[in-house]
Design a protein around this motif. Structure first.
Motif, PDB file in Angstrom:
ATOM      1  N   TYR A 207     -16.826   0.373  -2.889  1.00 54.97           N
ATOM      2  CA  TYR A 207     -17.977   0.942  -2.176  1.00 54.97           C
ATOM      3  C   TYR A 207     -19.230   0.742  -3.027  1.00 54.97           C
ATOM      4  CZ  TYR A 207     -20.929   4.443   0.146  1.00 54.97           C
ATOM      5  OH  TYR A 207     -21.945   5.084   0.809  1.00 54.97           O
ATOM      6  N   THR A 208     -20.255   0.132  -2.425  1.00 53.16           N
ATOM      7  CA  THR A 208     -21.525  -0.107  -3.125  1.00 53.16           C
ATOM      8  C   THR A 208     -22.662   0.497  -2.315  1.00 53.16           C
ATOM      9  OG1 THR A 208     -20.679  -2.183  -4.050  1.00 53.16           O
ATOM     10  CG2 THR A 208     -23.066  -1.845  -4.099  1.00 53.16           C
ATOM     11  N   GLN A 209     -23.541   1.210  -3.000  1.00 53.25           N
ATOM     12  CA  GLN A 209     -24.654   1.863  -2.305  1.00 53.25           C
ATOM     13  C   GLN A 209     -25.838   2.008  -3.252  1.00 53.25           C
ATOM     14  OE1 GLN A 209     -23.846   5.867  -1.015  1.00 53.25           O
ATOM     15  NE2 GLN A 209     -25.765   6.066   0.126  1.00 53.25           N
ATOM     16  N   GLU A 210     -27.050   1.874  -2.688  1.00 50.19           N
ATOM     17  CA  GLU A 210     -28.261   2.168  -3.457  1.00 50.19           C
ATOM     18  C   GLU A 210     -28.622   3.634  -3.239  1.00 50.19           C
ATOM     19  OE1 GLU A 210     -32.998   1.070  -3.355  1.00 50.19           O
ATOM     20  OE2 GLU A 210     -31.563  -0.605  -3.178  1.00 50.19           O
ATOM     21  N   ILE A 211     -28.856   4.350  -4.320  1.00 51.92           N
ATOM     22  CA  ILE A 211     -29.205   5.768  -4.230  1.00 51.92           C
ATOM     23  C   ILE A 211     -30.484   6.021  -5.018  1.00 51.92           C
ATOM     24  CG2 ILE A 211     -26.823   6.550  -3.907  1.00 51.92           C
ATOM     25  CD1 ILE A 211     -26.748   7.297  -6.862  1.00 51.92           C
ATOM     26  N   ASP A 212     -31.176   7.067  -4.628  1.00 54.10           N
ATOM     27  CA  ASP A 212     -32.382   7.479  -5.352  1.00 54.10           C
ATOM     28  C   ASP A 212     -32.148   8.894  -5.872  1.00 54.10           C
ATOM     29  OD1 ASP A 212     -34.893   7.656  -6.434  1.00 54.10           O
ATOM     30  OD2 ASP A 212     -35.898   8.104  -4.542  1.00 54.10           O
ATOM     31  N   ILE A 213     -32.149   9.044  -7.170  1.00 52.35           N
ATOM     32  CA  ILE A 213     -31.942  10.353  -7.792  1.00 52.35           C
ATOM     33  C   ILE A 213     -33.310  10.893  -8.194  1.00 52.35           C
ATOM     34  CG2 ILE A 213     -30.793  11.622  -9.634  1.00 52.35           C
ATOM     35  CD1 ILE A 213     -28.768   9.335  -9.813  1.00 52.35           C
ATOM     36  N   PRO A 214     -33.849  11.865  -7.460  1.00 58.06           N
ATOM     37  CA  PRO A 214     -35.169  12.401  -7.807  1.00 58.06           C
ATOM     38  C   PRO A 214     -35.091  13.367  -8.982  1.00 58.06           C
ATOM     39  CG  PRO A 214     -34.306  13.518  -5.875  1.00 58.06           C
ATOM     40  CD  PRO A 214     -33.301  12.470  -6.235  1.00 58.06           C
TER      41      PRO A 214
ATOM     42  N   PRO B 138     -33.018  10.250 -13.771  1.00 54.57           N
ATOM     43  CA  PRO B 138     -33.429  10.018 -12.381  1.00 54.57           C
ATOM     44  C   PRO B 138     -34.003   8.619 -12.173  1.00 54.57           C
ATOM     45  CG  PRO B 138     -34.129  12.189 -13.095  1.00 54.57           C
ATOM     46  CD  PRO B 138     -33.628  11.471 -14.326  1.00 54.57           C
ATOM     47  N   GLY B 139     -33.928   8.161 -10.930  1.00 55.50           N
ATOM     48  CA  GLY B 139     -34.447   6.846 -10.578  1.00 55.50           C
ATOM     49  C   GLY B 139     -33.620   6.217  -9.473  1.00 55.50           C
ATOM     50  N   ARG B 140     -34.012   5.031  -9.062  1.00 53.73           N
ATOM     51  CA  ARG B 140     -33.273   4.278  -8.045  1.00 53.73           C
ATOM     52  C   ARG B 140     -32.135   3.526  -8.720  1.00 53.73           C
ATOM     53  NH1 ARG B 140     -36.874   0.314  -5.767  1.00 53.73           N
ATOM     54  NH2 ARG B 140     -35.219  -0.088  -4.248  1.00 53.73           N
ATOM     55  N   LYS B 141     -30.929   3.708  -8.174  1.00 46.27           N
ATOM     56  CA  LYS B 141     -29.728   3.158  -8.794  1.00 46.27           C
ATOM     57  C   LYS B 141     -28.890   2.383  -7.774  1.00 46.27           C
ATOM     58  CE  LYS B 141     -30.629   6.045 -12.329  1.00 46.27           C
ATOM     59  NZ  LYS B 141     -31.098   5.605 -13.666  1.00 46.27           N
ATOM     60  N   ILE B 142     -28.131   1.427  -8.299  1.00 52.74           N
ATOM     61  CA  ILE B 142     -27.055   0.797  -7.543  1.00 52.74           C
ATOM     62  C   ILE B 142     -25.753   1.420  -8.027  1.00 52.74           C
ATOM     63  CG2 ILE B 142     -25.773  -1.324  -7.104  1.00 52.74           C
ATOM     64  CD1 ILE B 142     -28.381  -1.283  -5.661  1.00 52.74           C
ATOM     65  N   MET B 143     -25.008   2.030  -7.106  1.00 50.85           N
ATOM     66  CA  MET B 143     -23.757   2.697  -7.456  1.00 50.85           C
ATOM     67  C   MET B 143     -22.574   1.900  -6.906  1.00 50.85           C
ATOM     68  SD  MET B 143     -22.442   6.506  -6.343  1.00 50.85           S
ATOM     69  CE  MET B 143     -22.397   6.052  -4.595  1.00 50.85           C
ATOM     70  N   VAL B 144     -21.553   1.741  -7.731  1.00 55.46           N
ATOM     71  CA  VAL B 144     -20.324   1.053  -7.328  1.00 55.46           C
ATOM     72  C   VAL B 144     -19.154   2.000  -7.574  1.00 55.46           C
ATOM     73  CG1 VAL B 144     -18.826  -0.940  -7.671  1.00 55.46           C
ATOM     74  CG2 VAL B 144     -21.316  -1.192  -7.914  1.00 55.46           C
ATOM     75  N   VAL B 145     -18.373   2.257  -6.503  1.00 53.97           N
ATOM     76  CA  VAL B 145     -17.223   3.165  -6.583  1.00 53.97           C
ATOM     77  C   VAL B 145     -15.944   2.352  -6.370  1.00 53.97           C
ATOM     78  CG1 VAL B 145     -16.147   5.248  -5.660  1.00 53.97           C
ATOM     79  CG2 VAL B 145     -18.653   5.018  -5.645  1.00 53.97           C
ATOM     80  N   GLU B 146     -14.994   2.498  -7.304  1.00 54.49           N
ATOM     81  CA  GLU B 146     -13.735   1.764  -7.220  1.00 54.49           C
ATOM     82  C   GLU B 146     -12.563   2.737  -7.226  1.00 54.49           C
ATOM     83  OE1 GLU B 146     -13.611  -1.834  -9.816  1.00 54.49           O
ATOM     84  OE2 GLU B 146     -15.572  -1.084 -10.497  1.00 54.49           O
ATOM     85  N   LYS B 147     -11.572   2.439  -6.356  1.00 55.71           N
ATOM     86  CA  LYS B 147     -10.363   3.249  -6.264  1.00 55.71           C
ATOM     87  C   LYS B 147      -9.227   2.368  -5.769  1.00 55.71           C
ATOM     88  CE  LYS B 147      -7.733   6.973  -5.859  1.00 55.71           C
ATOM     89  NZ  LYS B 147      -7.225   7.720  -7.041  1.00 55.71           N
ATOM     90  N   ALA B 148      -8.088   2.407  -6.468  1.00 58.62           N
ATOM     91  CA  ALA B 148      -6.929   1.610  -6.056  1.00 58.62           C
ATOM     92  C   ALA B 148      -6.524   1.983  -4.636  1.00 58.62           C
ATOM     93  CB  ALA B 148      -5.767   1.841  -7.018  1.00 58.62           C
TER      94      ALA B 148
ATOM     95  N   SER C 162     -19.694   3.365 -11.407  1.00 56.68           N
ATOM     96  CA  SER C 162     -20.703   2.794 -12.309  1.00 56.68           C
ATOM     97  C   SER C 162     -22.047   2.736 -11.595  1.00 56.68           C
ATOM     98  CB  SER C 162     -20.290   1.398 -12.780  1.00 56.68           C
ATOM     99  OG  SER C 162     -20.080   0.541 -11.672  1.00 56.68           O
ATOM    100  N   ILE C 163     -23.111   2.841 -12.382  1.00 56.08           N
ATOM    101  CA  ILE C 163     -24.467   2.763 -11.828  1.00 56.08           C
ATOM    102  C   ILE C 163     -25.322   1.881 -12.728  1.00 56.08           C
ATOM    103  CG2 ILE C 163     -24.387   5.022 -10.688  1.00 56.08           C
ATOM    104  CD1 ILE C 163     -26.063   6.108 -13.023  1.00 56.08           C
TER     105      ILE C 163
END
Length: 210
Positions: free
Chosen positions: A188-195, A173-183, A152-153
């Motif tokens: 995993y949480t990370q801020e990414i910039d999608i140009p 595009p833009g600055r996003k907070i990404m959350v990755v989930e896996k059993a 999710s972002i």
């Protein structure tokens, strides 16, 4: 005095006066102006501004939504001719096409009135196209590729609500907070910039087992 001598003396005076007084046209950094100077006995006097009549000087002030600010590297078209920054257009009506890689094309109807002289500022907002995402999530220990249960972002600063995305999704595009989930793995949480770009954007992360 001999008439012949008088003629040569007179011509000499004329040449001296011409050397002491001359007009110089100086190009400036502002292309719609020519500064006219007159040198009289080596003293420079500003004689004002001479305008080039009948032409409007086009100034590019196009903005981008991401990254926010003045658009760099745009191309402005008038039919099949490029209208550069500081170029001149005669009076009339134009349908200009503004392009930049990774952004939607912007069309502007421009009418330059017959009595207009000076700078015409071309404004508008270029909007970034949605960008294709590729996932590349790996196990930190085995380096094996992992398919997450959920990714999710959301925009940094809360511009949009959190949204679930999948591999090969299209995202603004833009600055996003990404959350990755896996059993079996830590979230995993990370801020990414999608140009903005026409090319796919790869999201990579190393996931740690619980």
């Amino acid at each position: 005095m001999n008439p012949g001598c008088f003629f040569y003396v007179l011509m000499g005076c004329v040449l001296v006066m011409a050397a002491c007084t001359q007009t110089v046209f100086e190009d400036t950094n502002e292309p719609d102006k020519i500064i006219v100077h007159r040198n009289t006995t080596n003293q420079q006097i500003d004689a004002g501004v001479a305008k080039r009549d009948g032409l409007a000087v086009i100034k590019h002030e196009i903005q981008c939504d991401h990254p926010a600010g003045r658009a760099i590297g745009i191309t402005v078209w008038n039919n099949n001719e490029i209208v550069t920054h500081n170029s001149r257009l005669p009076h009339g009506q134009y349908n200009l096409r503004i392009e930049k890689s990774g952004y939607d094309t912007l069309f502007k109807d421009v009418y330059i009135q017959s009595d207009f002289e000076g700078k015409y500022v071309l404004t508008g907002m270029l909007k970034a196209k949605d960008r294709l995402l590729n996932f590349n999530f790996l196990d930190v220990n085995t380096n094996q590729r992992i398919t997450p249960d959920k990714v999710s972002i959301a925009d940094v600063g809360g511009g949009t609500e959190q949204q679930t995305i999948s591999d090969q999704s299209y995202v603004k595009p833009g600055r996003k907070i990404m959350v990755v989930e896996k059993a079996g793995y830590k979230t995993y949480t990370q801020e990414i910039d999608i140009p903005a770009s026409p090319e796919p954007f790869s999201i990579s992360a190393l996931l740690n087992p619980n």
